[in-house]
Design an enzyme around this catalytic site. Structure first.
Site, PDB file in Angstrom:
ATOM      1  N   GLY A  40       0.822  -1.206   0.000  1.00 21.16           N
ATOM      2  CA  GLY A  40       0.000   0.000   0.000  1.00 21.16           C
ATOM      3  C   GLY A  40       0.854   1.253   0.000  1.00 21.16           C
ATOM      4  O   GLY A  40       0.637   2.178  -0.792  1.00 21.16           O
ATOM      5  N   ASP A 240       3.811  -2.816  -7.638  1.00 25.19           N
ATOM      6  CA  ASP A 240       3.200  -1.648  -6.984  1.00 25.19           C
ATOM      7  C   ASP A 240       3.341  -0.412  -7.878  1.00 25.19           C
ATOM      8  O   ASP A 240       2.422   0.395  -7.991  1.00 25.19           O
ATOM      9  CB  ASP A 240       3.870  -1.388  -5.630  1.00 25.19           C
ATOM     10  CG  ASP A 240       3.721  -2.585  -4.702  1.00 25.19           C
ATOM     11  OD1 ASP A 240       2.709  -3.293  -4.809  1.00 25.19           O
ATOM     12  OD2 ASP A 240       4.633  -2.821  -3.882  1.00 25.19           O
TER      13      ASP A 240
HETATM   14  O1  RIB Z   1       5.388  -5.426  -3.367  1.00 24.82           O
HETATM   15  C1  RIB Z   1       6.580  -5.294  -2.658  1.00 24.82           C
HETATM   16  C2  RIB Z   1       6.304  -5.216  -1.200  1.00 24.82           C
HETATM   17  O2  RIB Z   1       5.809  -6.453  -0.757  1.00 24.82           O
HETATM   18  C3  RIB Z   1       7.519  -4.970  -0.340  1.00 24.82           C
HETATM   19  O3  RIB Z   1       7.807  -3.603  -0.152  1.00 24.82           O
HETATM   20  C4  RIB Z   1       7.207  -5.693   0.943  1.00 24.82           C
HETATM   21  O4  RIB Z   1       6.945  -4.852   2.029  1.00 24.82           O
HETATM   22  C5  RIB Z   1       6.000  -6.564   0.616  1.00 24.82           C
HETATM   23  O5  RIB Z   1       4.881  -6.094   1.202  1.00 24.82           O
END
Ligand code: RIB
Length: 288
Positions: A40, A240
């Site tokens: 997040g 992300d």
């Molecule tokens: O998507 C990568 C993230 O996955 C990392 O930053 C780690 O915290 C895990 O949640």
């Protein structure tokens, strides 16, 4: 453009090792870093780097990692107004980087403490959102409620169902755009051929395929969007950054294909930096 994000906050303990140890074996690694992470938080700070106004709902514990995570957050332009402090340890992820790959163990800690009351409080504070984004690294029932409330308020909802959890396809009733990778898609929809699967949700289901790019159905046919060739340093957080890049373009132009291309571009930059948020300054400079 204002986006609400419900998501995890972790500190990532990242170590590099030539070859991962076998069962029962002890090996020397080369370096380690303690870096801000959490799916997040990563998505939120990349959206901020891209110039978006982000309202974040998350949780930390009363410990040093929580303070480190908050400092990183504020430095990257996220106001911690809706980050609640709970009596659980701040989430961590232990990330092993080998020559070709990474593997991650997440201890969610405080991230699982977010409640429906926190969601209600969040929407009372933020009643003019253009969209909301969530992942599955916080309490599942709270994520479901967050998306349902947003949907009822006619706020567009985006879910990145990571890490893989067995949510049901019925979540598509209140999720406008779902962005799983192949494993996450299989976990949710079962054993169905992916071209057939995207055809069931035209313009609403994007399956990310790592170095193969991403695919979706445009209403006429299946579309593959190729990845870029990059010099990979660390793929942590690439998914992300894809979501953040996607969200920026999607809410700006409403063009799904262009949004996927933008997601791939931002994910590619992330792969060239160490750490899930390591590309923040590069992306921010680029967006000026
Ligand atoms: O998507 C990568 C993230 O996955 C990392 O930053 C780690 O915290 C895990 O949640």
């Amino acid at each position: 453009m204002k986006i609400g994000v419900l998501g995890s906050i972790n500190m990532d303990i990242v170590y590099q090792v030539q070859t991962a140890p076998l069962k029962g074996q002890t090996v020397f690694g080369s370096t380690y870093d303690v870096l801000p992470g959490g799916k997040g938080a990563n998505q939120a700070v990349m959206m901020s780097a891209l110039g978006m106004d982000v309202a974040f709902l998350g949780a930390i514990g009363p410990d040093g990692f929580g303070q480190m995570a908050m400092t990183a957050f504020v430095d990257k332009g996220i106001k911690p107004t809706n980050v609640v402090s709970v009596n659980e340890p701040t989430g961590i992820a232990v990330i092993e980087l080998t020559q070709n790959d990474n593997s991650i163990v997440v201890i969610p800690g405080a991230n699982l403490s977010l409640t429906k009351a926190d969601v209600d409080q969040f929407f009372q504070t933020h009643d003019t959102l253009d969209g909301v984004v969530a992942q599955l690294e916080t309490n599942l029932a709270t994520v479901e409620y967050f998306l349902q409330v947003a949907h009822q308020k006619q706020i567009r909802t985006i879910l990145n169902p990571a890490p893989a959890q067995a949510i049901t396809p019925e979540w598509m009733e209140f999720v406008d755009v779902l962005i799983p990778n192949e494993h996450e898609a299989a976990m949710i929809f079962g054993d169905i051929e992916r071209t057939e699967l995207v055809g069931k949700y035209p313009q609403r289901l994007i399956i990310t395929l790592g170095d193969q790019g991403a695919m979706y159905h445009d209403g006429q046919s299946v579309v593959n969007v190729p990845a870029k060739t990059v010099k990979v340093v660390d793929t942590t957080g690439a998914g992300d950054s894809f979501v953040a890049g996607f969200v920026k373009e999607y809410f700006q132009s409403n063009q799904l294909h262009a949004a996927i291309q933008h997601g791939i571009a931002i994910a590619s930059i992330t792969c060239e930096h160490l750490g899930a948020q390591g590309a923040f300054h590069t992306v921010k400079e680029m967006t000026k």
